[in-house]
Design an enzyme around this catalytic site. Structure first.
Site, PDB file in Angstrom:
ATOM      1  N   ASP A 199       0.855  -1.185   0.000  1.00 31.01           N
ATOM      2  CA  ASP A 199       0.000   0.000   0.000  1.00 31.01           C
ATOM      3  C   ASP A 199       0.892   1.237   0.000  1.00 31.01           C
ATOM      4  OD1 ASP A 199      -2.144   1.739   0.474  1.00 31.01           O
ATOM      5  OD2 ASP A 199      -3.132   0.290   1.808  1.00 31.01           O
TER       6      ASP A 199
ATOM      7  N   GLU B 220      -6.756   3.870  -5.482  1.00 31.11           N
ATOM      8  CA  GLU B 220      -7.933   4.259  -4.715  1.00 31.11           C
ATOM      9  C   GLU B 220      -8.343   5.649  -5.182  1.00 31.11           C
ATOM     10  OE1 GLU B 220      -9.450   4.834  -0.136  1.00 31.11           O
ATOM     11  OE2 GLU B 220      -7.565   5.697  -0.786  1.00 31.11           O
TER      12      GLU B 220
ATOM     13  N   ASP C 232      -2.817   4.659  -2.480  1.00 36.41           N
ATOM     14  CA  ASP C 232      -3.777   5.362  -1.631  1.00 36.41           C
ATOM     15  C   ASP C 232      -4.177   6.704  -2.267  1.00 36.41           C
ATOM     16  OD1 ASP C 232      -5.020   5.389   1.090  1.00 36.41           O
ATOM     17  OD2 ASP C 232      -3.832   7.214   1.343  1.00 36.41           O
TER      18      ASP C 232
ATOM     19  N   HIS D 197     -10.893  -1.427   5.020  1.00 32.17           N
ATOM     20  CA  HIS D 197     -10.608  -0.958   6.385  1.00 32.17           C
ATOM     21  C   HIS D 197     -11.208   0.418   6.676  1.00 32.17           C
ATOM     22  CE1 HIS D 197      -7.790   0.838   3.679  1.00 32.17           C
ATOM     23  NE2 HIS D 197      -7.472   1.713   4.603  1.00 32.17           N
ATOM     24  N   ASP D 198     -11.846   1.025   5.682  1.00 33.41           N
ATOM     25  CA  ASP D 198     -12.488   2.330   5.897  1.00 33.41           C
ATOM     26  C   ASP D 198     -14.007   2.223   5.930  1.00 33.41           C
ATOM     27  OD1 ASP D 198      -9.997   3.622   5.748  1.00 33.41           O
ATOM     28  OD2 ASP D 198     -10.174   3.937   3.593  1.00 33.41           O
TER      29      ASP D 198
HETATM   30  O1  TEU Z   1      -8.769   6.614   2.400  1.00 27.94           O
HETATM   31  C1  TEU Z   1      -9.234   7.649   1.628  1.00 27.94           C
HETATM   32  C2  TEU Z   1     -10.580   8.194   1.908  1.00 27.94           C
HETATM   33  O2  TEU Z   1     -10.857   9.291   1.491  1.00 27.94           O
HETATM   34  C3  TEU Z   1     -11.604   7.440   2.646  1.00 27.94           C
HETATM   35  O3  TEU Z   1     -11.921   6.204   2.399  1.00 27.94           O
HETATM   36  C4  TEU Z   1     -11.796   8.016   3.979  1.00 27.94           C
HETATM   37  O4  TEU Z   1     -11.576   7.086   4.965  1.00 27.94           O
HETATM   38  C5  TEU Z   1     -13.209   8.512   4.061  1.00 27.94           C
HETATM   39  O5  TEU Z   1     -13.465   9.319   2.984  1.00 27.94           O
HETATM   40  C6  TEU Z   1     -13.403   9.328   5.299  1.00 27.94           C
HETATM   41  O6  TEU Z   1     -14.746   9.637   5.429  1.00 27.94           O
HETATM   42  C7  TEU Z   1      -7.422   6.285   2.351  1.00 27.94           C
HETATM   43  C8  TEU Z   1      -7.136   5.134   3.268  1.00 27.94           C
HETATM   44  O7  TEU Z   1      -7.805   4.007   2.819  1.00 27.94           O
HETATM   45  C9  TEU Z   1      -7.497   5.543   4.657  1.00 27.94           C
HETATM   46  O8  TEU Z   1      -7.381   4.508   5.585  1.00 27.94           O
HETATM   47  C10 TEU Z   1      -6.617   6.704   5.036  1.00 27.94           C
HETATM   48  O9  TEU Z   1      -7.011   7.215   6.272  1.00 27.94           O
HETATM   49  C11 TEU Z   1      -6.689   7.826   4.009  1.00 27.94           C
HETATM   50  O10 TEU Z   1      -6.588   7.366   2.676  1.00 27.94           O
HETATM   51  C12 TEU Z   1      -5.546   8.774   4.207  1.00 27.94           C
HETATM   52  O11 TEU Z   1      -4.352   8.172   3.858  1.00 27.94           O
END
Ligand code: TEU
Length: 574
Positions: free
Chosen positions: A95, A245, A195, A319-320
């Site tokens: 990642d 992503e 990411d 994970h989000d």
């Molecule tokens: O996530 C990006 C992101 O914008 C989302 O999925 C975010 O968690 C959501 O919009 C919030 O409401 C990525 C990663 O997957 C995440 O874990 C990180 O926190 C983020 O980037 C920052 O690196």
């Protein structure tokens, strides 16, 4: 190189398996569980960031891209993981968090100490301490700019204040990041997940956003395709598995990122289909899932990417995200049936499926009820924000319970013990709690692994089905009966000409077709007229049913039971 018959398993390392009883998952824990992952039939493992980090955002705040955080292990542990994974024919995807670094990163520290060269690694702007350069808000709440009094400058952070955005317009930054890719390539990885990579190219001028939070100015920015193409070309990762992503992206952009002739990425994650339960577009306002909207988004993205030659990463969970069975299925009596329906609906579409740890077990939301159980920086920030908006403590907790990213971060359920087989120590976050409607003690590897009708066994069947059915890996897709939601129906068909939507009769003439029917309602529902006609005019065999006892499909389409998912294959020679 195509990844159409492949499946990726996502490991959130901190919550997967703890080998040293410190309550946090680690690389050796993952190595110990490679046999389990291989038994699923998947091809790749995407591991969330394990690089040196202050862990303010659980590793998405990287302080050193080439060193392993001691909390997760050592480089020797990583090399061992690579060896063991290769022995099991599992590729490893890393990642890469390249939109920002932690403010503890050496580059940012040098910038703070006044080094102009490193200030140009980030997005610094001169300005008045009372007036941020723009009114944009951070994705984690609060302003997107932070003032540094010693420099008299603001820096941009689209995420946490300790995650400073990198300046990709600086060729030295692009060089440095390419070297990170080279470094991990040299250690034998098979691919990368990038990411929020569609946020890397910031606009030439910064202006206030009077309509939103600023994202329309920095999403899919002016040079994003150029910078991505350059990174891929110079690091020679064109044939690697790569997934970007894409935050708040657009369909035509994703076609551009993933169409093979562009040599940018193998595929993209987009999130529109996971916002269908946001009230007025706000994640922190609860609303019932809008299944009409879900059907529309799946159809638009699936048929649109097909028409443009793009490739989707297929997923419900990561994970989000809250757990999909709690969100769109039933984490009560129809837990199993609904988890299977959701699995088939997602994983048989056109694209490469991603299974997130525990999703294959039907893991549910955390069901925490007190603030001190939640861990995520975003949840804690939003608890304050919601209280400031005037919600009571209970109301704010109810929103967090539905929306917290921690719902997807509770320990992987290996067994029914108190610490679910994840650790012998004290877990950094509590395991998901049982509710009266759903017995968590049945949702774990130990109780599902030998049960042919478990959610786990169903996922394995889906993975095998993709590998053994060209119609699923390479066939076309067409959604049927738009008006019949909450049943979502699509047809995968061997020879459907890409980019030319055939009518139902043309599709019926094709050889080898698979029909996937998913009832997103907790009630019995009829299928629509196009499905009825396909069923009446052809012979079908049931490949999978999310209920243990399948219907007979002999000429008339039966109503689907609550949360039922059915996969049918057209029988040849009739
Ligand atoms: O996530 C990006 C992101 O914008 C989302 O999925 C975010 O968690 C959501 O919009 C919030 O409401 C990525 C990663 O997957 C995440 O874990 C990180 O926190 C983020 O980037 C920052 O690196």
């Amino acid at each position: 190189m195509g990844f159409d018959d492949k499946t990726v398993y996502q490991v959130y390392l901190k919550s997967f398996c703890d080998s040293n009883a410190d309550g946090r998952g680690d690389l050796r824990g993952l190595t110990n569980k490679l046999g389990y992952i291989a038994s699923l039939g998947v091809d790749y493992i995407w591991i969330t960031p394990f690089f040196v980090s202050p862990q303010n955002d659980n590793g998405y705040d990287v302080a050193d891209y080439r060193e392993i955080d001691p909390a997760f292990g050592t480089m020797a542990d990583f090399d061992e993981l690579m060896r063991e994974a290769h022995q099991k024919s599992l590729g490893i995807m890393l990642d890469m968090v390249f939109n920002h670094t932690s403010t503890s990163h050496e580059w940012f520290q040098r910038a703070l100490s006044g080094d102009k060269r490193y200030q140009d690694y980030y997005v610094f702007r001169d300005g008045d301490p009372d007036m941020a350069p723009t009114n944009w808000t951070s994705k984690f709440g609060g302003p997107a700019w932070e003032y540094v009094p010693s420099l008299g400058k603001w820096y941009l952070h689209l995420f946490d204040v300790t995650q400073a955005d990198l300046n990709w317009d600086n060729p030295e930054v692009r060089d440095a990041l390419a070297q990170v890719i080279e470094f991990w390539k040299g250690r034998g990885v098979s691919g990368f997940r990038f990411d929020v990579v569609n946020l890397i190219s910031k606009p030439a001028t910064f202006e206030d956003d009077h309509e939103g939070d600023g994202r329309r100015f920095y999403t899919d920015g002016p040079h994003v395709h150029e910078y991505l193409g350059e990174l891929v070309r110079r690091t020679g990762i064109r044939d690697y598995v790569t997934v970007g992503e894409m935050s708040s992206t657009a369909l035509d952009q994703c076609i551009g990122y993933s169409r093979p002739s562009r040599h940018e990425l193998s595929m993209t994650f987009s999130f529109h289909h996971l916002k269908i339960d946001y009230g007025n577009g706000d994640k922190w306002t609860l609303a019932r899932p809008d299944i009409v909207q879900l059907q529309h988004l799946l159809k638009t993205w699936q048929e649109g990417m097909q028409a443009g030659g793009g490739w989707n990463a297929l997923f419900w969970c990561n994970h989000d995200q809250p757990r999909v069975v709690s969100r769109l299925g039933d984490d009560g009596p129809l837990h199993r049936e609904s988890a299977k329906m959701l699995a088939a609906c997602c994983d048989l579409m056109r694209g490469t499926p991603y299974v997130y740890q525990g999703e294959e077990l039907g893991m549910t939301n955390a069901h925490f009820d007190s603030l001190d159980e939640w861990r995520d920086v975003e949840s804690l920030n939003y608890h304050h924000i919601l209280m400031r908006r005037g919600l009571s403590d209970d109301e704010a907790l109810a929103v967090i319970a539905e929306r917290s990213r921690d719902n997807g971060r509770t320990p992987m359920q290996w067994d029914a013990g108190r610490t679910v087989g994840f650790t012998t120590g004290t877990p950094w976050i509590e395991p998901s709690k049982s509710t009266s409607a759903c017995d968590e003690s049945l949702i774990n590897v130990a109780s599902e692994v030998d049960d042919p009708s478990s959610v786990l066994s169903f996922y394995k069947q889906l993975i095998v089905l993709r590998k053994s059915s060209p119609v699923i890996s390479t066939g076309g897709i067409r959604f049927l009966d738009d008006a019949s939601v909450p049943v979502i129906a699509y047809l995968r068909s061997g020879n459907l000409p890409v980019g030319v939507p055939g009518d139902a009769r043309q599709v019926m003439a094709e050889r080898d077709s698979i029909l996937v029917l998913s009832n997103f309602s907790g009630k019995e529902e009829e299928t629509g007229p196009e499905v009825a006609r396909l069923i009446a005019e052809n012979t079908w065999e049931v490949l999978l049913d999310s209920y243990d006892d399948a219907h007979a499909w002999d000429g008339t389409a039966p109503a689907l039971r609550p949360f039922e998912g059915v996969v049918l294959r057209m029988r040849m020679g009739n």
